[in-house]
Design a protein around this motif. Structure first.
Motif, short mmCIF file in Angstrom:
data_model
loop_
_atom_site.label_atom_id
_atom_site.label_comp_id
_atom_site.label_asym_id
_atom_site.label_seq_id
_atom_site.Cartn_x
_atom_site.Cartn_y
_atom_site.Cartn_z
N TYR A 194 9.15 18.06 -4.29
CA TYR A 194 9.46 17.12 -2.97
C TYR A 194 10.57 15.84 -3.61
N LYS A 195 10.44 16.47 -4.52
CA LYS A 195 11.60 15.08 -5.71
C LYS A 195 10.87 14.38 -5.41
N GLN A 196 9.98 14.34 -5.69
CA GLN A 196 9.15 12.97 -6.11
C GLN A 196 8.25 12.54 -7.29
N THR A 197 7.93 11.58 -7.79
CA THR A 197 7.18 11.49 -9.02
C THR A 197 6.24 10.80 -8.69
N ALA A 198 4.39 11.40 -8.86
CA ALA A 198 3.64 10.53 -9.13
C ALA A 198 3.30 9.59 -10.58
N ILE A 199 3.53 8.63 -11.15
CA ILE A 199 2.54 7.14 -11.89
C ILE A 199 1.47 6.87 -11.02
N VAL A 200 0.75 6.56 -12.16
CA VAL A 200 -0.23 7.00 -12.89
C VAL A 200 -1.08 6.05 -13.43
N PHE A 201 -2.04 5.15 -13.12
CA PHE A 201 -2.64 3.95 -13.99
C PHE A 201 -3.34 3.57 -13.50
N ASN A 202 -3.92 2.17 -13.88
CA ASN A 202 -5.59 1.57 -13.08
C ASN A 202 -4.57 0.02 -13.45
N LEU A 223 1.54 4.39 -2.11
CA LEU A 223 0.73 3.84 -2.96
C LEU A 223 -0.68 3.75 -2.22
N ALA A 224 -1.76 4.24 -3.37
CA ALA A 224 -3.44 4.86 -3.26
C ALA A 224 -3.48 3.62 -4.15
N PHE A 225 -4.39 3.45 -4.02
CA PHE A 225 -5.62 2.07 -4.92
C PHE A 225 -7.21 2.92 -4.82
N LEU A 226 -7.68 3.52 -5.84
CA LEU A 226 -8.57 3.71 -5.67
C LEU A 226 -9.81 2.29 -6.63
N PRO A 227 -11.48 2.73 -5.84
CA PRO A 227 -11.83 2.12 -6.58
C PRO A 227 -12.23 2.42 -8.09
N PHE A 228 -12.20 2.12 -9.43
CA PHE A 228 -12.60 1.90 -10.53
C PHE A 228 -12.26 0.71 -11.09
N PHE A 242 -9.16 -0.84 -10.28
CA PHE A 242 -8.79 0.27 -9.76
C PHE A 242 -7.37 1.19 -9.98
N SER A 243 -8.31 2.96 -9.77
CA SER A 243 -7.19 3.51 -10.63
C SER A 243 -6.24 3.42 -9.89
N VAL A 244 -4.41 3.82 -9.98
CA VAL A 244 -3.21 4.05 -9.10
C VAL A 244 -2.78 5.04 -9.04
N VAL A 245 -2.24 5.99 -7.85
CA VAL A 245 -1.08 6.21 -7.96
C VAL A 245 -0.02 6.41 -7.22
N TRP A 246 1.55 5.55 -7.42
CA TRP A 246 1.87 5.39 -7.12
C TRP A 246 3.12 6.48 -7.26
N THR A 247 2.74 7.26 -5.69
CA THR A 247 4.41 8.15 -5.40
C THR A 247 5.92 7.84 -5.32
N VAL A 248 6.48 7.78 -5.64
CA VAL A 248 8.38 7.58 -5.65
C VAL A 248 8.96 8.68 -5.83
N PRO A 315 -0.68 14.41 -3.97
CA PRO A 315 -1.92 13.97 -4.12
C PRO A 315 -2.40 12.85 -3.14
N ILE A 316 -1.05 13.04 -1.96
CA ILE A 316 -1.26 11.68 -0.75
C ILE A 316 -2.03 11.68 -0.22
N ALA A 317 -3.51 12.78 0.00
CA ALA A 317 -4.16 12.60 0.73
C ALA A 317 -5.71 12.91 0.28
N GLY A 318 -5.38 13.28 -0.84
CA GLY A 318 -7.11 13.22 -2.32
C GLY A 318 -7.18 14.87 -1.87
#
Length: 451
Positions: A194-202, A223-228, A242-248, A315-318
């Motif tokens: 996909y030539k994309q990278t997921a940046i994951v963090f809280n 950009l996904a925000f999950l309650p955590f 929140f736990s965050v997955v930012w795809t760019v 991870p777009i739709a989990g």
């Protein structure tokens, strides 16, 4: 070299997928199982950059059906709370889907579908430890690496770097696809970068999450925000984490990863907006490249691939982990039904033999159930085909639609979001699929599965 030990099933990969499968096959089906993992279970240093399932700090959203299926093998998420001072994994009761800078907006509330929640959010390491400590019904061999796999007519031999050799009727690859064993046993894979990278963090936000998750599509990617609730810089979130997955795009990810904390928070706030007020804290960042990796076949001779070893999704739709858990559920069900049928035939043959002086029962009925038999594995592959293809297609379509800034595509997806928000039946179908019930026979569905 030690002499070979015979078991029904050898599973390669001691992450959550392999561990749940080992427990299910040993306890629900009654098979002898050996689970092999390269990771050291004694390692305790948490990390979001290695592949040790016991220290992986990444977070996953479990769909409603996944939560139910984990419970069916004796893994209740309430028990995760014991690892976290009584804190239950947060439920997702509300979901907001939006497109930054455009009118597309979709809000989903679990109450509207007569369910308590769409799913729950849990850390991989906590879930893995729960599963690993929940059963002693199977052999656990770790740390150990597989050196060779030899497929024979009636068994598979697995040689380990500790000198042990195991022989099994069935080999299951649950190693995430990183070992290359699938290719070694003749299962080819297709890769779409996909030539994309997921940046994951809280993060910690200014206002409470109130069990709400967000999927926001931005010019740079989803950009996904999950309650955590997590601890950041010595401060524990209290319902505002929140736990965050930012795809760019990969080049953009490299730039974001080099920003200072202050600069990164500013960029994140600009992308997400102020739905939860200000972003107060951000944890350390981790990243990984995104691609669709799909096994062309789920089976080979006496071998099955499951979870990320079978398909690694965006991870777009989990949906990736949840799809993998449905692999396990189906495999457990198929082996259980096949084993029961074999045992019933054997018992019937024994009775006929006891009641008559006829010739002995056929040889296949006097042998132990063969978990790797061709017809058994073919049934598994057939039962997984539709759900797997539909979920992969859904995820891939979402990636290509919502990562595309071509103007007609932008207009089309916003129209789709608006239409979906105004069409109850379409929303219900979407909810059923993303909660895991889209391809489940009615008789097996949760009674409250998005009615």
């Amino acid at each position: 070299m030690k002499s070979a030990e015979a078991v029904d099933v050898v599973i390669i990969g001691g992450g959550i997928v392999g561990t749940v499968l080992a427990k299910g096959l040993a306890e629900k089906v009654g098979l002898s199982v050996a689970l092999i993992d390269a990771a050291d279970p004694k390692q305790t240093q948490e990390s979001n950059t290695d592949f040790n399932p016991f220290t992986d700090t990444r977070v996953i959203a479990l769909a409603r059906r996944t939560v139910a299926e984990l419970s069916s093998v004796g893994l209740n998420l309430e028990d995760v709370a014991k690892q976290h001072n009584g804190e239950l994994p947060p439920e997702i009761k509300h979901i907001e889907v939006s497109d930054k800078g455009h009118v597309g907006l979709l809000n989903l509330n679990s109450d509207d579908y007569h369910i308590d929640a769409f799913g729950q959010v849990v850390s991989l390491s906590a879930l893995t430890r729960l599963a690993a400590n929940a059963s002693s019904a199977y052999q656990y061999i770790a740390p150990a690496k597989v050196e060779t796999v030899t497929q024979q007519k009636d068994a598979v031999n697995v040689a380990l770097d500790n000198g042990e050799t195991l022989t099994a009727k069935l080999l299951v690859l649950a190693d995430g696809g990183r070992s290359g064993l699938a290719q070694q046993v003749g299962i080819a894979k297709t890769v779409s970068d996909y030539k994309q990278t997921a940046i994951v963090f809280n993060v910690h936000a200014q206002t409470p999450h109130q069990n709400k998750a967000y999927e926001r599509f931005t010019q740079n990617g989803p950009l996904a925000f999950l309650p955590f609730d997590s601890e950041i810089e010595g401060v524990k979130a209290r319902g505002n984490g929140f736990s965050v997955v930012w795809t760019v795009e990969t080049d953009a990810a490299k730039s974001l990863m080099t920003l200072t904390k202050t600069e990164f928070v500013k960029a994140l706030q600009n992308a997400f907006g102020y739905r939860q007020g200000k972003i107060l804290r951000v944890s350390e960042l981790a990243s990984y490249p995104l691609m669709l990796v799909k096994a062309e076949s789920l089976t080979s001779h006496r071998t099955v691939v499951v979870g990320n070893a079978a398909q690694a999704l965006h991870p777009i739709a989990g949906q990736g982990f949840n799809l993998g858990l449905r692999d396990l559920s189906t495999l457990i069900d198929v082996l259980s039904a096949s084993s029961s049928a074999h045992n019933a035939q054997q018992n019937a043959a024994d009775k006929r033999e006891d009641n008559s002086e006829s010739q002995a029962a056929p040889e296949y009925l006097t042998e132990r159930f063969d978990a790797g038999a061709f017809d058994v594995l073919q049934r598994y592959a057939n039962e997984r085909k539709q759900d797997r293809n539909n979920t992969i297609t859904l995820t891939d379509t979402l990636v290509r639609t919502f990562s595309n800034q071509y103007f007609p595509t932008v207009i089309g997806r916003n129209v789709s979001l608006l239409a979906l928000s105004m069409m109850p039946k379409a929303k219900k179908a979407f909810v059923k699929h993303t909660t895991g019930y889209g391809e489940t026979p009615q008789i097996n569905r949760d009674r409250n599965a998005a009615r």
